[in-house]
Design an enzyme around this catalytic site. Structure first.
Site, PDB file in Angstrom:
ATOM      1  CE  LYS A  33      -5.345  -3.142 -17.646  1.00 25.49           C
ATOM      2  NZ  LYS A  33      -6.598  -2.931 -16.942  1.00 25.49           N
ATOM      3  CB  THR A  34      -8.877   2.000 -18.103  1.00 30.17           C
ATOM      4  OG1 THR A  34      -8.191   1.095 -17.249  1.00 30.17           O
ATOM      5  CG2 THR A  34     -10.254   2.290 -17.535  1.00 30.17           C
ATOM      6  CG  ASP A 225      -9.771  -4.585 -17.452  1.00 29.89           C
ATOM      7  OD1 ASP A 225      -8.705  -4.834 -18.054  1.00 29.89           O
ATOM      8  OD2 ASP A 225      -9.905  -3.605 -16.689  1.00 29.89           O
ATOM      9  CD  GLN A 256       0.285  -5.096 -15.180  1.00 28.63           C
ATOM     10  OE1 GLN A 256      -0.238  -4.587 -14.188  1.00 28.63           O
ATOM     11  NE2 GLN A 256       0.241  -4.512 -16.359  1.00 28.63           N
ATOM     12  NE  ARG A 614       1.305  -1.406 -10.557  1.00 29.90           N
ATOM     13  CZ  ARG A 614       0.622  -1.422 -11.691  1.00 29.90           C
ATOM     14  NH1 ARG A 614      -0.487  -0.747 -11.797  1.00 29.90           N
ATOM     15  NH2 ARG A 614       1.064  -2.077 -12.740  1.00 29.90           N
TER      16      ARG A 614
END
Length: 777
Positions: A33-34, A225, A256, A614
């Site tokens: 997504k970044t 974001d 999340q 993670r």
């Protein structure tokens, strides 16, 4: 098509080239997504959209910096500088400085951190003569924070009988008075806390339609974001700013959303499509970060939540190892397992310390992990502990600097007016505070005009106060021409701070001097960095703004090769090749505080999902059968989250052993029972799933522990069993002390002892019935 767009897959490309109108990107963990956000901004600029018209709100300042660098590499640094990009707090602090006069604040207002707020609230509680055991300042600050994030101003509070009644029921009927005094004192000191940065922005946009229109026209394109983590206050700001053009793009993952305790509202993302017309929806479902086993294990967990947006996260990566589950007897054993696994992995696979992260639910769990890592000489760093900028000596220097910018800052003034000692005691300060409140002036103004007030203090003290005022004013003059490094160096010498810390020759004193040196180094670095940014000078005001909004994770420490230890909340947005999630026990994770309602339990499950995702290559889940809580060893049971993972993705690496228990009641109270009919039953073991097979470990000799101690059988010559298993000269392995040689054995039966020389631990005398020894030669 621009060259950089070829790096995107089909699902990522679609939202990147969609410019106009409202849109939501539902982005699964590790789905890039970044990259989409970064390339979308670069694409918009390449299509002629002025960067001055783009507002991008990120989760951390570090993320904003990295995105800006990537955009600069595509469109050029000079254009990238014109973007408004940063966290909610940093962007709106910038707007508030520009428009501060509209709401009665100076443009150089101070930003209070949590510690400043705590000190102020504690002093208000004391001044109001309230019981500090009932009005605990941290609880009061938390309550005030929740008011502000829910847009409950002081006026709204007193107009709401339900709120007043709730506080009265909690035995805090003066809560409103503390809130009012706190807000008044902050205003008088020209200070805002973190929550004010959002509350005052809402006030600005609501009370002044011309200001709202100004920023609506300025920010024609808005990107947000981590939208699932926005609270009500942030949501309203975004709605107001985007209302005119409706070119808003929000990116997030409902799975999340883990910040409800801070006011985050998951319904913001769940209901986004109800807030705007013709919303375009995009889904990023391919995970690039983790192996198939990790992705599918995480999916099987989050599937159990009922409140969610439907999506199917998948990956084209390798299967990878299964998620390993390890059970330990105690939390100390758990720490030793984690440390030894890291040590062995480093040796076998040539890994770095930075390839490992250890995640836990609460900070208190780090102790046993730290002990074990230290014994193995494995370097580690705890994130979220006492931040560099919260250390006393650093706060002392920063308080002087804050006073230069804003002499009305009472918390900074009270901190340094008599440090280093200059003969201005607490009695004098109490008189000044009373006088300042009476005249409706700041303490600094009363000190400056002490001769014109009715404060009863002797002439010697008056001179000291006037000298202090002169000192601060001399710094203010220097501040007009000097950068922050030159000014701070001058302040630390002139005030006597350096001399004060140099007097203390202890290791702590040396450490404080090193910290001040590091602060000055950081300032020099900041000044050099600001030279690259448009419209900046490296001034004190810019530095204080940067520090006030910094987080522990934003800081870049030099020693990068260390194992990372942090709570799961802090791990959000990070990734590591190997992740240990420790303390997976009922009442710990999920937390005992979060099992009262389905929504609370689902938030805990989302937290576990964040922790598991993670991991890139390997994940370990560990739990202990007993753990120290408040100094007492209590029994624990495995977390329900382990059982909720589909067993095909699990590898249980500890054998299931019988734990023998003594009956709690004497059998004969129920009637005659033949002794040989009494059976011990093993304690109930965790059932993970049918078909889950435990790995067998090679047999090893472990002396019985007190819980399962059996009667000692004796041979005719009265030789103890321990003696027959262990002999002088044997090489043995101990879980804590490592490998050693048996030098001597003495005593019989339950009192048998062995003197062992360990390679690293020296000579130890161990009681054999308690020692867990493995004979290896």
């Amino acid at each position: 098509m621009e060259k950089y767009l070829s790096q995107l897959n089909e699902a990522q490309l679609a939202p990147t080239i969609q410019i106009d109108g409202p849109m939501i990107v539902i982005a699964g963990a590790g789905s890039g997504k970044t990259r989409v956000l970064t390339y979308r901004i670069a694409y918009m600029m390449s299509k002629g959209i002025d960067p001055f018209n783009i507002l991008s709100l990120t989760f951390t300042n570090k993320a904003a910096r990295e995105m800006k660098e990537r955009i600069a590499s595509i469109v050029g640094a000079s254009e990238a500088k014109n973007l408004w990009m940063g966290t909610f707090h940093s962007v709106f602090a910038k707007i508030l400085r520009i428009e501060a006069d509209k709401i009665g604040y100076p443009s150089n207002f101070t930003i209070y951190d949590t510690q400043d707020s705590d000190r102020l609230i504690a002093s208000i509680i004391k001044e109001l003569n309230l019981d500090k055991d009932i009005y605990k300042y941290k609880q009061v600050r938390s309550r005030i924070s929740s008011y502000k994030n829910s847009l409950i101003t002081v006026r709204a509070y007193f107009q709401n009988p339900e709120l007043k009644e709730a506080d009265a029921m909690a035995r805090r009927p003066r809560m409103g008075d503390i809130y009012k005094e706190y807000v008044d004192r902050c205003f008088k000191a020209g200070a805002m806390d973190f929550d004010d940065l959002l509350l005052k922005t809402n006030e600005l946009l609501t009370r002044f339609p011309d200001i709202l229109m100004k920023y609506q026209n300025r920010f024609r394109y808005i990107l947000v974001d981590e939208y699932q983590d926005t609270n009500h206050s942030q949501y309203l700001i975004v709605r107001a700013l985007s209302d005119k053009f409706q070119n808003i793009c929000v990116v997030g993952d409902d799975a999340q959303s883990i910040y409800a305790f801070r006011g985050a509202n998951i319904s913001n993302i769940l209901n986004f499509q109800n807030d705007y017309d013709d919303v375009k929806e995009f889904r990023l479902e391919q995970n690039y970060r983790s192996t198939k086993n990790i992705v599918q294990a995480a999916n099987s967990i989050i599937d159990k939540n009922q409140t969610k947006l439907e999506k199917v996260v998948w990956t084209a990566n390798d299967d990878g190892g299964k998620v390993k589950v390890h059970r330990s007897l105690t939390d100390g054993d758990e720490g030793r397992f984690v440390a030894s696994t890291i040590w062995e992995s480093k040796m076998q696979d040539q890994l770095m310390n930075s390839d490992f992260a250890i995640l836990y639910r609460t900070n208190a769990q780090s102790r046993s992990i730290e002990d074990a890592l230290r014994k193995r000489d494995i370097p580690y760093r705890i994130y979220g502990g006492l931040s560099f900028y919260q250390r006393k000596e650093i706060k002392d220097v920063l308080s002087y600097l804050r006073l230069i910018i804003n002499p009305a800052d009472e918390e900074a003034l009270k901190r340094v007016v008599n440090f280093p000692p200059r003969g201005i005691g607490q009695t004098t300060m109490d008189k000044l505070i009373v006088s300042a409140n009476g005249y409706k002036r700041t303490i600094f103004e009363v000190m400056k005009h002490i001769d014109k007030t009715d404060v009863k203090i002797n002439s010697g003290t008056k001179i000291k106060l006037q000298n202090f005022v002169t000192l601060i004013e001399s710094f203010q003059v220097m501040n007009q021409t000097a950068d922050v490094f030159e000014l701070a160096e001058h302040v630390t010498r002139t005030t006597g701070l350096i001399k004060e810390f140099n007097k203390d020759g202890t290791p702590e004193g040396v450490a404080k001097m090193e910290n001040i040196e590091e602060l000055l180094n950081g300032m020099k670095d900041f000044v050099e960095g600001q030279k690259e940014i448009a419209d900046t000078t490296g001034s004190l005001a810019e530095f204080l703004e940067d520090v006030a909004l910094a987080t522990d994770l934003d800081a870049d420490k030099g020693d990068t090769d260390h194992v990372a230890l942090m709570t799961i909340h802090l791990a959000k947005g990070l990734e590591f090749p190997t992740v240990f999630i420790v303390g997976l026990e009922e009442d710990l994770f999920p937390s005992a505080m979060s099992m009262n309602t389905r929504s609370e339990l689902e938030e805990e499950r989302r937290l576990f999902y964040v922790a598991l995702t993670r991991a890139e290559k390997q994940a370990y889940l560990t739990y202990a059968l007993s753990r120290y809580r408040w100094g007492k060893l209590v029994d624990s049971e495995p977390s329900r989250f382990i059982e909720e993972i589909d067993e095909q993705f699990l590898d249980i690496i500890t054998p299931i052993e019988e734990r023998r228990i003594n009956p709690m009641l004497s059998a004969d109270i129920f009637g005659d029972v033949e002794p040989n009919k009494i059976r011990y039953k093993p304690a109930k073991q965790p059932v993970f799933k049918k078909g889950a097979v435990a790995k067998k470990e090679p047999e090893k000799y472990i002396a019985p522990t007190p819980k399962n101690l059996k009667p000692v059988s004796k041979t005719n010559d009265n030789t103890n069993l321990f003696d027959s298993k262990l002999a002088v000269g044997n090489m043995v392995k101990h879980i804590r002390f490592g490998t050693g040689e048996v030098l001597k054995i003495e005593g019989k039966a339950g009192d048998a002892k062995a003197e062992i020389k360990f390679q690293h631990g020296g000579v130890k005398k161990l009681l054999l019935r308690f020692a867990k020894l493995e004979v290896i030669g």
